[in-house]
Design an enzyme around this catalytic site. Sequence first.
Site, short mmCIF file in Angstrom:
data_model
loop_
_atom_site.label_atom_id
_atom_site.label_comp_id
_atom_site.label_asym_id
_atom_site.label_seq_id
_atom_site.Cartn_x
_atom_site.Cartn_y
_atom_site.Cartn_z
N ASN A 169 14.29 84.45 63.50
CA ASN A 169 13.84 84.28 62.34
C ASN A 169 14.08 85.04 61.29
OD1 ASN A 169 12.54 81.88 63.42
ND2 ASN A 169 10.69 82.50 63.09
N HIS B 136 7.20 84.16 71.56
CA HIS B 136 7.60 83.35 70.56
C HIS B 136 8.37 82.12 70.70
CE1 HIS B 136 9.91 82.55 66.63
NE2 HIS B 136 8.74 81.99 66.55
N SER C 223 5.65 83.54 64.13
CA SER C 223 6.87 83.71 63.93
C SER C 223 7.20 84.82 63.16
CB SER C 223 7.50 82.58 63.23
OG SER C 223 7.00 81.29 63.77
N GLU D 77 11.07 84.71 72.46
CA GLU D 77 11.09 86.13 72.15
C GLU D 77 9.72 86.71 72.62
OE1 GLU D 77 13.81 86.39 68.23
OE2 GLU D 77 11.78 85.47 68.04
N1 LIG Z 1 6.81 74.98 63.50
C1 LIG Z 1 7.77 75.69 64.12
O1 LIG Z 1 9.00 75.15 64.02
C2 LIG Z 1 7.43 77.02 64.76
C3 LIG Z 1 8.39 77.64 65.71
C4 LIG Z 1 8.02 78.91 66.50
C5 LIG Z 1 6.69 79.29 66.00
N2 LIG Z 1 5.97 78.60 65.24
C6 LIG Z 1 4.56 79.31 64.93
O2 LIG Z 1 3.51 78.60 65.68
C7 LIG Z 1 2.36 78.53 65.17
C8 LIG Z 1 1.95 77.14 64.85
O3 LIG Z 1 2.85 76.60 64.06
P1 LIG Z 1 3.06 74.86 64.15
O4 LIG Z 1 4.17 74.46 63.35
O5 LIG Z 1 2.62 74.40 65.37
O6 LIG Z 1 1.41 74.53 63.26
P2 LIG Z 1 0.81 73.18 63.29
O7 LIG Z 1 0.23 73.22 61.72
O8 LIG Z 1 1.65 72.21 63.40
O9 LIG Z 1 -0.33 73.31 64.16
C9 LIG Z 1 -1.26 74.21 64.24
C10 LIG Z 1 -2.43 73.55 65.03
O10 LIG Z 1 -3.54 74.38 65.36
C11 LIG Z 1 -4.83 74.05 65.01
N3 LIG Z 1 -5.81 74.83 64.69
C12 LIG Z 1 -5.84 75.20 63.46
N4 LIG Z 1 -7.10 76.15 63.54
C13 LIG Z 1 -7.44 76.13 64.81
C14 LIG Z 1 -8.65 76.84 65.82
N5 LIG Z 1 -9.59 77.80 64.86
N6 LIG Z 1 -8.73 76.34 66.83
C15 LIG Z 1 -7.94 75.73 67.45
N7 LIG Z 1 -6.86 74.89 66.85
C16 LIG Z 1 -6.85 75.36 65.63
C17 LIG Z 1 -4.37 72.68 63.94
O11 LIG Z 1 -5.29 71.60 63.83
C18 LIG Z 1 -3.10 72.21 64.27
O12 LIG Z 1 -3.21 71.22 65.37
C19 LIG Z 1 2.67 79.50 64.01
O13 LIG Z 1 2.25 80.88 64.13
C20 LIG Z 1 4.04 79.33 63.65
O14 LIG Z 1 4.63 80.36 62.91
C21 LIG Z 1 6.43 77.61 64.75
#
Ligand SMILES: NC(=O)c1ccc[n+]([C@@H]2O[C@H](COP(=O)([O-])OP(=O)(O)OC[C@H]3O[C@@H](n4cnc5c(N)ncnc54)[C@H](O)[C@@H]3O)[C@@H](O)[C@H]2O)c1
Length: 550
Positions: A192, A142, A121, A154
Site C-alpha cells: 500500500n 494484512h 492497511s 503481509e
Molecule cells: N477494502 C480493501 O481493499 C482492504 C484491503 C486490505 C485491508 N483492508 C483493511 O481491512 C479493514 C476493513 O476494511 P473493509 O474495506 O473490509 O471495511 P468495510 O467497511 O467493508 O467492513 C468493515 C465491517 O466491520 C463492521 N464493524 C464495524 N464495527 C464493528 C465492531 N465493533 N464489531 C464488529 N464488526 C464491526 C462493519 O459493520 C463492516 O461490516 C480495514 O482496516 C482496511 O484498511 C481493506
Amino acid sequence: MAREITTVGVVGIGTMGAGITEVFARNGFFVVGVEQDQAALHRGRGHVETSTGRAVRRGKMSAAEQSQLLERITFTTDMDVLAACQLVVEAVPEHRDLKRDVFARLDKIVTPDAILATNTSSLSVTEISVATELPRRVVGMHFFNPAPVQEFVEVVRTVVTDDDVVEDVTAIARRLGKAPVECRDRAGFIANALLFGYLNHAASMYETRYASREDIDDAMRVGCGYPMGPLALLDLIGLDTAYEILETMYRQGRDRLHAPTPILKQLVTAGFRGRKSGRGFYTYDKPDSPVVVADTATPTGAPPAGVREVRSVGVVGSSDPAARIVENLVQARFDVTTVDVVTPAVTGADLVVEAVADELSAKREVFTALDAVCKPGAILATTSSLVPVIACAASTSRAANVVGTHMVAGVAVDRDLVEVVRTVSTADDVVATVRSVCRRAGMHPVTCGDRAGFIVNALLFPYLNDAVKMLEAQYATADDIDTAMRLGCRLPTGPFQVLDDVGLDTALAIQRMLYAEFPEPGYAPAPLLENLVTAGFLGRKTGRGFRDHA
Ligand SMILES: NC(=O)c1ccc[n+]([C@@H]2O[C@H](COP(=O)([O-])OP(=O)(O)OC[C@H]3O[C@@H](n4cnc5c(N)ncnc54)[C@H](O)[C@@H]3O)[C@@H](O)[C@H]2O)c1
C-alpha cells in the site's frame, strides 16, 4: 512450540472480513465471524454465500463442499463466542480508536496464548497492540482484496511482537495457500505504501480533468497490462477505506503525495463509497456489483464531429515506436510513406508522424521542416515522451494542427496504447481525427493534456522511484517488493523488474523530467537510482541493474 490453530475468529464481516472468513473456512478451519449488529451480520453472511455460490457455479467447488464450508462458520454478534479461538483477525473499518477498542475487548475474551491479528492497511499495529495487556501477541495480518483470490499476505511485526507469533501467523498464511512476506510496522507496509500514492495521483488527474476516468483506467490497463485501472481499483477497495489509508499515510509520513485528493472526501461524503455502495468513480447496477452501468460521464460512443479523412500517412524517423506505428498503419491499409529525414515525399500526406530522437532541438528542426513541406491542413504528430508537444507546435505556423501521439507498446494485451496529447492550441477535430486513425489501426487511443509524463509515465515512474526509495531505506528487499506488487496488487511485473527492463537511465530521465515540472519533494529521484546510473548499472541492457542479467 507452534500453536495448534483450529478455530479462527474474524471481527467485522465487511469487504475484507467476508473474504477472510471464506479463506479460513475453505481451508478447513472453524470460523467465528462477528459483526456489530444483525443487519451487518446478515450482509456479511450474504457476502460469503454469494462468493462461494459463484465458486459453485464456476465449477470450482461442489454444492456439498459449499454447505460444509458454511457449516464451519458461526455467524454471531456476540464477541464472547471468540473465547474458543486460537487466532482472531480483526477487519473493522480503518479507524484507530475503533480498532483499539476492539483489541482491548478481545484481550479480555481470548486465552492468553491466543494470537490477535489486525488486517489494518495503514494504521500503526504497535498503537493497536498497546490497547491490550499483552502486546507481544499482536501482529498485523494484512490480506489483499479480494482475500479469497489474492495470494499475498503481509505479516507485520512490531518491536514487541514475539517471534513465535510471527512464525505461527506466517505458517497459517502458507496453509491458506498464500505467499506471506514479513515486514516491519510502517505506514502502508510494502504494497500500500507503493500503491496508494499512485491511486491518489490517478484520482487527482481525474479531478483536475486532465483525462477522463475511462482514459486514465484504459491507459494503465492497456499500456502497463494492469488488471484494473486505478479508479476502478479505488472503487473496488472502497473510497472510504482508501481515504482513511491515505490520510493515515499522510499523517505519518507528511508526504504531500499521500494527502488524499479532495474528490475522495467529496465522493465519500456524498455516500459514493465505490462498488460497495453502487457508486464511486463509476456507477454500478447495484451495491456490491462489479457491473458498471452508463451514467452522465460515460462517453456516448457516437463518432465525434469533424473527423477529417486520413488516407495517407508519412512517418519520419526510425525509432522503435516508428516501426511499430508503421506496422499497425500498414496492416490497416493506410497509404504509408516512411522517411528518415524530412523530404518532399511526405508533402501529400494527410497526417505525418514524427518519431526521431527524443530531444528538443532534433524535434524542433523536424517540425520546422515539416511545416515547410507539408500541405496546408495536414496534421503533424509527435511521438515525443520527453519533449513537450507544444514545443514542437511552436516551431510551426500551424499549432492547431499539431498533436502528440505517444505510443506505449501494449503489455499483456494485444493492442498498443496511444496517448493522444492535446496542447493548449490543438484543435478539437485534430484530436478526434487522430483518435479515429488510432482505432482504425488497431491501437487504443486515450486523450490527455500536454504535461510531463502524460498519463502512463506520470503514474508509473513515481511509483517505481518510490520502490527504489523503499529499497534504499532497507525496509524490504527488491524480491519482497516485486512479490508484494505482483501478488498483492496483481501487477504483471514488480517495480524492479520493470526498472531493469526499461533501463535505469530512462527511468531516471523521466523521473527528472517529472520532478522539474512538479517540484514535489516526493518526486525527487531516489539517490540510489542516480548512483546506479552513474555507475553504469542500467539494467538488462548492461547486464546489471537491480539484479544481474545474463
Ligand atoms: N477494502 C480493501 O481493499 C482492504 C484491503 C486490505 C485491508 N483492508 C483493511 O481491512 C479493514 C476493513 O476494511 P473493509 O474495506 O473490509 O471495511 P468495510 O467497511 O467493508 O467492513 C468493515 C465491517 O466491520 C463492521 N464493524 C464495524 N464495527 C464493528 C465492531 N465493533 N464489531 C464488529 N464488526 C464491526 C462493519 O459493520 C463492516 O461490516 C480495514 O482496516 C482496511 O484498511 C481493506
